[in-house]
Design an enzyme around this catalytic site. Structure first.
Site, PDB file in Angstrom:
ATOM      1  N   LEU A  14      37.803  -1.816  -6.239  1.00  0.00           N
ATOM      2  CA  LEU A  14      38.194  -1.892  -7.645  1.00  0.00           C
ATOM      3  C   LEU A  14      37.349  -0.966  -8.523  1.00  0.00           C
ATOM      4  O   LEU A  14      36.173  -0.749  -8.270  1.00  0.00           O
ATOM      5  CB  LEU A  14      38.071  -3.336  -8.142  1.00  0.00           C
ATOM      6  CG  LEU A  14      38.927  -4.355  -7.388  1.00  0.00           C
ATOM      7  CD1 LEU A  14      38.734  -5.753  -7.977  1.00  0.00           C
ATOM      8  CD2 LEU A  14      40.400  -3.972  -7.401  1.00  0.00           C
ATOM      9  N   HIS A  18      41.576  -0.723 -12.494  1.00  0.00           N
ATOM     10  CA  HIS A  18      41.996  -2.072 -12.104  1.00  0.00           C
ATOM     11  C   HIS A  18      41.530  -3.096 -13.147  1.00  0.00           C
ATOM     12  O   HIS A  18      42.272  -4.014 -13.501  1.00  0.00           O
ATOM     13  CB  HIS A  18      41.395  -2.453 -10.749  1.00  0.00           C
ATOM     14  CG  HIS A  18      41.807  -1.577  -9.599  1.00  0.00           C
ATOM     15  ND1 HIS A  18      40.927  -0.753  -8.941  1.00  0.00           N
ATOM     16  CD2 HIS A  18      43.002  -1.417  -8.982  1.00  0.00           C
ATOM     17  CE1 HIS A  18      41.561  -0.123  -7.967  1.00  0.00           C
ATOM     18  NE2 HIS A  18      42.823  -0.499  -7.967  1.00  0.00           N
TER      19      HIS A  18
HETATM   20  P1  AMP Z   1      45.763   0.449  -6.011  1.00  0.00           P
HETATM   21  O1  AMP Z   1      44.621  -0.467  -5.727  1.00  0.00           O
HETATM   22  O2  AMP Z   1      45.408   1.892  -5.990  1.00  0.00           O
HETATM   23  O3  AMP Z   1      46.995   0.101  -5.204  1.00  0.00           O
HETATM   24  O4  AMP Z   1      46.170   0.174  -7.519  1.00  0.00           O
HETATM   25  C1  AMP Z   1      46.439  -1.141  -7.979  1.00  0.00           C
HETATM   26  C2  AMP Z   1      47.005  -1.063  -9.368  1.00  0.00           C
HETATM   27  O5  AMP Z   1      46.061  -0.424 -10.230  1.00  0.00           O
HETATM   28  C3  AMP Z   1      48.290  -0.232  -9.454  1.00  0.00           C
HETATM   29  O6  AMP Z   1      49.183  -0.853 -10.362  1.00  0.00           O
HETATM   30  C4  AMP Z   1      47.789   1.080  -9.977  1.00  0.00           C
HETATM   31  O7  AMP Z   1      48.768   1.802 -10.701  1.00  0.00           O
HETATM   32  C5  AMP Z   1      46.687   0.634 -10.903  1.00  0.00           C
HETATM   33  N1  AMP Z   1      45.740   1.731 -11.153  1.00  0.00           N
HETATM   34  C6  AMP Z   1      45.127   2.502 -10.232  1.00  0.00           C
HETATM   35  N2  AMP Z   1      44.370   3.453 -10.834  1.00  0.00           N
HETATM   36  C7  AMP Z   1      44.539   3.268 -12.158  1.00  0.00           C
HETATM   37  C8  AMP Z   1      44.041   3.939 -13.324  1.00  0.00           C
HETATM   38  N3  AMP Z   1      43.212   4.994 -13.241  1.00  0.00           N
HETATM   39  N4  AMP Z   1      44.432   3.491 -14.533  1.00  0.00           N
HETATM   40  C9  AMP Z   1      45.282   2.429 -14.643  1.00  0.00           C
HETATM   41  N5  AMP Z   1      45.779   1.758 -13.590  1.00  0.00           N
HETATM   42  C10 AMP Z   1      45.418   2.176 -12.366  1.00  0.00           C
END
Ligand code: AMP
Length: 262
Positions: A14, A18
């Site tokens: 995270l 996140h």
């Molecule tokens: P992940 O753990 O990469 O699968 O991401 C989990 C959630 O966090 C997904 O909805 C992503 O779009 C969101 N997320 C990842 N990076 C960012 C970021 N830099 N800004 C906003 N949301 C993010």
């Protein structure tokens, strides 16, 4: 859990992106569940499933003061007691761009998100705009399959130099990290030209692709956010997304910027 329940699906490792989703969920919901699951179904055979960062103790620590009601961190065996036969086909929205480079990716994403929605039964689920095509697939799935969850999208959280936060940024060497903001800078240049009235998308993208250097371009495209079909001409008075992917060494970066055309 007291309702409304908010779900924040993640793959862990995270970061502040996140945590922004968690904050948005806490503002809107009485209970917030964060799921942490590196979903094998959304990784291709040549992708980084085995080496994807896993930091459950660190993630628990980060979430301990965030006001979360529960962390759901199932094992692969718990989520997939048997290899799934029935999966979610995202259709044309998942075919191009990320879907073309990562065959089966959005089928894996849509399937695990539907499973998580069934397991947690949240009134709201929170997704980042960083993964814009994923957001579009999930929004369309919830609408087409009558899921009783409202999808809430949250803005991309960036480093001060513009690089979108990502768990995969941990893979970058110092040189790669210095080059990484080029993707955002190039997308911003695409967005500026479109909002200034350029409509010839392929010529514009050909002109600006060299600005990605020293990143290695994968794709640049302009799409309607609900369709994700690469446009040849930017329509007037539309809200579009400039989307792109590029390699810093072996690490693949993705990003996007919303733009209104005149
Ligand atoms: P992940 O753990 O990469 O699968 O991401 C989990 C959630 O966090 C997904 O909805 C992503 O779009 C969101 N997320 C990842 N990076 C960012 C970021 N830099 N800004 C906003 N949301 C993010």
């Amino acid at each position: 859990l007291a309702e409304p329940v908010g779900l924040v699906p993640t793959m862990g490792a995270l970061h502040a992106g996140h945590l922004a989703l968690v904050r948005a969920a806490c503002e809107r919901c009485k209970s917030v569940v964060v799921s942490i699951f590196v979903n094998p179904l959304q990784f291709g055979p040549q992708e980084d499933f085995a080496r994807y960062p896993r930091r459950l103790a660190h993630d628990r620590e980060l979430l301990s003061s965030a006001g979360v009601s529960a962390i759901f961190a199932p094992s692969v065996e718990e989520m997939y007691a048997q290899p799934p036969l029935v999966t979610v086909d995202p259709g044309s929205i998942g075919e191009h761009l990320e879907g073309e480079r990562r065959p089966g990716h959005f089928r894996g994403v849509a399937t695990v998100v539907l499973k998580l929605l069934e397991l947690v039964r949240p009134q709201y689920a929170f997704f980042g705009q960083k993964d814009a095509q994923q957001l579009a697939v999930v929004q369309r799935m919830v609408s087409d399959l009558n899921c009783d969850t409202e999808i809430v999208s949250c803005p991309t959280v960036r480093e001060p130099d513009g690089l979108a936060l990502s768990s995969r940024n941990a893979y970058l060497s110092a040189d790669e990290r210095r080059a990484a903001p080029r993707l955002f800078q190039t997308l911003r240049a695409v967005a500026e030209r479109l909002s200034a009235g350029r409509t010839d998308v392929p010529a514009l993208l050909a002109e600006l692709t060299p600005e990605l250097s020293p990143l290695r371009p994968d794709y640049l495209a302009v799409v309607r956010p609900e369709e994700f079909l690469p446009l040849a001409a930017a329509p007037p008075g539309a809200t579009l997304l400039a989307v792109g992917a590029a390699f810093a060494g072996k690490t693949r970066l993705i990003d996007n910027i919303a733009v209104k055309t005149p």
